[in-house]
Every structure is written in C-alpha cells, then in structure tokens.
Design an enzyme around this catalytic site. Structure first.
Site, PDB file in Angstrom:
ATOM      1  NE  ARG A  62    -108.076 -69.565  88.445  1.00  0.00           N
ATOM      2  CZ  ARG A  62    -106.842 -70.057  88.444  1.00  0.00           C
ATOM      3  NH1 ARG A  62    -106.284 -70.446  89.596  1.00  0.00           N
ATOM      4  NH2 ARG A  62    -106.161 -70.166  87.329  1.00  0.00           N
ATOM      5  CE  LYS A 165    -107.697 -82.409  70.796  1.00  0.00           C
ATOM      6  NZ  LYS A 165    -106.334 -82.072  71.181  1.00  0.00           N
ATOM      7  CG  ASP A 194    -112.139 -86.381  68.869  1.00  0.00           C
ATOM      8  OD1 ASP A 194    -112.050 -85.445  68.040  1.00  0.00           O
ATOM      9  OD2 ASP A 194    -111.327 -87.313  68.905  1.00  0.00           O
ATOM     10  CG  HIS A 195    -112.732 -80.468  67.325  1.00  0.00           C
ATOM     11  ND1 HIS A 195    -111.580 -80.482  68.071  1.00  0.00           N
ATOM     12  CD2 HIS A 195    -112.350 -80.232  66.046  1.00  0.00           C
ATOM     13  CE1 HIS A 195    -110.547 -80.261  67.286  1.00  0.00           C
ATOM     14  NE2 HIS A 195    -110.968 -80.113  66.061  1.00  0.00           N
ATOM     15  CE  LYS A 199    -113.004 -81.212  61.877  1.00  0.00           C
ATOM     16  NZ  LYS A 199    -113.322 -79.783  61.749  1.00  0.00           N
ATOM     17  CD  GLU A 233    -103.131 -78.538  62.906  1.00  0.00           C
ATOM     18  OE1 GLU A 233    -103.781 -77.601  63.399  1.00  0.00           O
ATOM     19  OE2 GLU A 233    -102.406 -79.292  63.576  1.00  0.00           O
ATOM     20  CG  ASP A 252    -102.592 -81.587  69.848  1.00  0.00           C
ATOM     21  OD1 ASP A 252    -103.434 -81.246  70.704  1.00  0.00           O
ATOM     22  OD2 ASP A 252    -102.456 -81.000  68.765  1.00  0.00           O
ATOM     23  CG  HIS A 257    -108.527 -84.854  66.616  1.00  0.00           C
ATOM     24  ND1 HIS A 257    -109.583 -84.782  67.495  1.00  0.00           N
ATOM     25  CD2 HIS A 257    -107.836 -83.694  66.782  1.00  0.00           C
ATOM     26  CE1 HIS A 257    -109.536 -83.641  68.157  1.00  0.00           C
ATOM     27  NE2 HIS A 257    -108.487 -82.969  67.740  1.00  0.00           N
ATOM     28  CE  LYS A 357     -99.855 -77.933  66.130  1.00  0.00           C
ATOM     29  NZ  LYS A 357    -101.122 -77.441  65.549  1.00  0.00           N
TER      30      LYS A 357
END
Length: 507
Positions: A62, A165, A194-195, A199, A233, A252, A257, A357
């Site tokens: 935008r 996602k 889905d990244h 891989k 992570e 998430d 994943h 995390k």
C-alpha cells in the site's frame, strides 16, 4: 571416525533447471519477509544464473513507492548478500518494479493488471505470472478472491499462487480457506509454502531412505524403537510478539514444520518420483497419525513458556516481559508432544515432537533410535551398549551422523559409542541453499513436490485439534510450565519420555 570420502560437487557442476520467462508479483513487498528472505533468495537465483533475461519482479504494497524507491530499499536489504558484488546487485535491480496496491480495492487490481501487461511487453514474460501472498494471513482468502475477480488467475497454465503459512488457525478455518482458494483457482495453481521443505537436508531424508539399500529395510517398527523430531531456537519472540501471542508454538511450528518433517520421515516409498505420488504418501501418513492419548490428550503434550535467564553479562528477559506481550500471558513458547502412526510400518513406535524458543542450542534434527540388540553379550564385560542412532541434522550443521558401538582399546570387551558423520559443506565444498531459494524456483517452475496439498493441510490441523480445543476451552488441563531461558525446556517434558524409559537427545 573420519568423514566418509565423497566426490565434491562444485557450484559450476550444479544440475539446475532454468526458470521460464515470467513475472513474479510479491504482495506485502514492504514487509519483513520480502526484505529478509524473498529478495535475497531471488538474488541467489540470479547469481546461479537461473533467472532468465525475460523476467520481472513486481513488489506490491500500500505504500506509495516508485520503482526507484523500491529498488533502493531492496539494495539495502541485499547488503549482507553482496560481498562486494555491487555489479551483480545493480544488474539484479533491473528486474525490480513496484506498484502501489491494496488487495481490498478492486480498482488497484485493475491497475495492476494493466501494469502487468505493460511489463509483459517490455520484458517479454509471455504473460506467465506467479503471485506470492506475503501478507497477513487474514487477507489470504480475500486476496485470492480479489485476484480471481480481476481475472489474474484465469489461465491455470500461466498463473500460479503462492500462499505463506499459517494456512488457517485450526481445522475449521483451514477447510474454509481451502474452499475459498479452490473457488478462486484450480488446486494445481496453488503452492502452500513451508520453508522447511525447501531445506536440502529435509529433501535428503527421501534420498537416504530410497536410494540406499542399507536403510529402507530397517526403516520400520521391527528395528526402530522411537523417533524424535526437534526444532530448537535460541532466540525469543523478538519483534513477532503481536503474531506470537495469537499463535503460540503449537500453531507456529508444530502443525506445519515439524509435522511435515514427520510426514517425510514416515511416508511409504512412492510408486515413482512424481509430485502427486509423493504428496499422496505424505497425506496417508498424516491421516494415519494421532495423539498418543486421544481420550486424555493433556497426558501426551507439555507446554512451556520461557522465563528470564542467560548470564550476568548477557541477561535475558522472560516471555511476559517482552514488548507487546500480555503480562499474564499463557501462550506457549515450547511444546512437546507424543504421536503414533497407525499403519503397518510404524504401529507402536512413538514419535516425539518438540520445539521451543530460548532453548540451549539452535538446531533442527530427526533422531531415529534403533532397538537394542536382542542379547547383551557384553554386559558382564562392562555394561550394556547404547542403542544405535541415525541423526539427520536439518540445521545449522546440515548433514547426518550414525552412532554405533565399537570395542574400546585394551584388554577385555568393553564397548563405546562412536559417530560416523556426513557434512554437506565439507563433502560438497559449499553450504546448501536457504529453503526459499529452492521453493521460489520450484513455484515459478510449477513443480508442487515440496508444497503442501489441501488434504495434507487439513489432516495436519485435524491431528492437533484436541490440543487446540483444550488450550481454548480448558487451559487448566494443559498449562504452560515455566522454564529458564537457554535451557532445554520445562522438566515436565522430560517426564513425557521417562514414562517410556527414554530421554530427549541434548547435543
């Protein structure tokens, strides 16, 4: 043990498909994903000479930017990728254009259509178009409908649609979104990204299983006792608190994943290497999967939330102290759960999934633990040997390792575990591509192999519906346990495995 010798595959010897002439349209071009992932991935494709000269990238958002403003901002995003390759960046930026578009305004889509026709003439892209929805998930459905109403998805052979996602928030919303998407275009045009599937090491699971006769015969309940899938992570929520508060780790990370890694690890051999054959087998696995205790789902899942930790020199705040987080939040930043797959290959084998995390180490891996030897011949000589393990390292140290027993030097028959390792970087002389490089290329090539199909998405959401309902309706039955930052999560997650006399792997 030493790394196995493998003939190195150099960059110049890569066997890669060149993308056909087309225009890639990125909605949400002013957002973080475009700056951090999409444009750098496209630049890598450019450096690999996989983008044709008849190619264009149109950023849409935008904000009232010009082509030059957009190019300048993307040049800034590429600074860490360039490595003094200013000439390469300058050439790449010639592919970039910008159009101010609000997906909720029909006149903006009409204007975009005219700009696309103009760029088709200038860049000779033959009206081939890939539309990438890198916008807020709440606009996925309306965005698809807007593109369809503008006639931009009419040609299934020339137009494709990539959707980020999360695809829905639960089973019901995923079903509803699928209905909207499929009413706007054909399923063959849709690429749900889905990244993790991009891989190299996730794809390598298929090659290790189906190209090596030593693995596939033992890839079943007769030889494997348990499977652990981890995505850990070390960072906190950083600037994603607004999204994370409404999502949590289950939505998430686990539903997409980790569940996709489970599907690839557990799927049956496809009849042939064909996109639909592979996706058929993945869907079958997810349809056969279920929580370990469907009647009392709180007994097969542990949720956690990180608290302050770290060191005196580098103290870390807790999740509730993060900017934008509710001070009384019960959102989980850690999830561990136990699943079973009711089919011939995996009946009775527990699959443990965990993600979190602010854990002790950044890593993603799949660990297959093999059954113990039927007779412990060497117990009297110094204790029973440890179980063999095959560890598939997804990131950051892409590769694999196999742990097995050997005799320790000296008199007697004591054994000890050793590791035989394979590293992508050491063996091939280069790190593997970032996931978005492969997935963007495949989407533009029209190859759906590494993208999730509508039935896969719905099966994954259905699998976790009992847990999502508990969190929303009876949260006291599935509480969030605190854990110190930079540890391996709450102690309660250890109990999830100790019931089966197992331990989480802590590398």
């Amino acid at each position: 043990m030493s790394t196995p010798t493998i003939n190195p595959l150099r960059v110049g010897l890569r066997q890669e498909r060149v993308i056909t002439p087309q225009c890639l349209v990125i909605f949400g071009a002013s957002g973080d994903l475009t700056h951090r992932k999409l444009i750098p991935a496209l630049f890598q494709l450019f450096l690999q000479r996989r983008l044709p000269s008849d190619f264009a990238i149109i950023g849409c958002a935008r904000r009232p930017w010009s082509d030059d403003e957009f190019r300048e901002r993307m040049a800034q995003a590429l600074k860490r990728e360039t490595k003094n390759n200013t000439k390469g960046v300058t050439q790449f930026l010639e592919y970039l254009f910008y159009e101010s578009v609000d997906l909720q305004q029909p006149e903006d889509l009409i204007k975009l259509g005219k700009r696309l026709e103009e760029i088709d003439r200038i860049k000779a892209t033959h009206s081939n178009r890939t539309f990438y929805l890198s916008v807020s998930p709440k606009f996925y459905g309306s965005g698809c409908q807007a593109l369809a109403r503008a006639g931009l998805l009419n040609d299934p052979k020339r137009s494709r649609l990539v959707i980020e996602k999360p695809f829905g928030r639960d089973y019901g919303s995923a079903q509803a979104l699928n209905q909207i998407v499929q009413s706007s275009c054909q399923e063959s045009q849709v690429f749900r990204i889905d990244h993790y599937l991009g891989k190299e090491t996730v794809q390598n699971i298929l090659v290790m299983r189906f190209a090596n006769a030593i693995f596939e015969p033992i890839w079943n309940r007769n030889y494997i006792s348990s499977v652990q899938i981890t995505a850990a992570e070390t960072v906190g929520v950083e600037e994603r608190a607004g999204y994370y508060e409404s999502s949590g780790a289950l939505r998430d990370m686990v539903q997409n994943h980790l569940t996709q890694m489970l599907a690839i690890t557990a799927m049956e051999p496809p009849g042939h290497f064909d996109p639909e054959a592979i996706r058929n087998e993945k869907a079958k696995v997810l349809q056969a999967a279920h929580l370990a205790n469907e009647l009392e789902p709180w007994k097969c899942c542990v949720r956690g939330q990180y608290e302050k930790g770290g060191s005196r020199s580098k103290p870390l705040i807790g999740y509730r102290d993060e900017p934008g987080v509710n001070p009384t939040s019960t959102t989980e930043t850690y999830v561990a759960t136990k699943l079973f797959i009711d089919n011939w290959r995996w009946q009775g084998v527990p699959f443990y999934l965990r993600t979190g995390k602010r854990l002790a180490k950044r890593l993603s891996e799949v660990v297959l633990t093999f059954r113990e030897a039927p007779v412990h011949l060497f117990d009297a000589a110094g204790g029973s040997p440890t179980s063999n393990q095959l560890i598939l390292r997804i990131q950051p140290d892409e590769g694999a390792e196999f742990r097995f027993e050997v005799k320790s030097p000296g008199s007697g028959m004591r054994s000890r575990p050793v590791e035989m390792e394979f590293s992508y970087e050491e063996s091939f002389g280069e790190p593997s591509d970032e996931g978005y490089v492969r997935l963007l290329a495949d989407a533009m090539l029209g190859d759906p192999t590494l993208f999730t199909r509508n039935d896969e998405v719905e099966a994954a959401w259905r699998l976790y519906t009992p847990l999502l309902e508990l969190i929303e309706d009876r949260p006291w039955q599935l509480p969030t346990y605190p854990y110190e930052s930079r540890t391996w999560g709450p102690a309660e997650s250890d109990a999830l495995l100790s019931k089966d006399e197992l331990l989480w792997r802590r590398p």
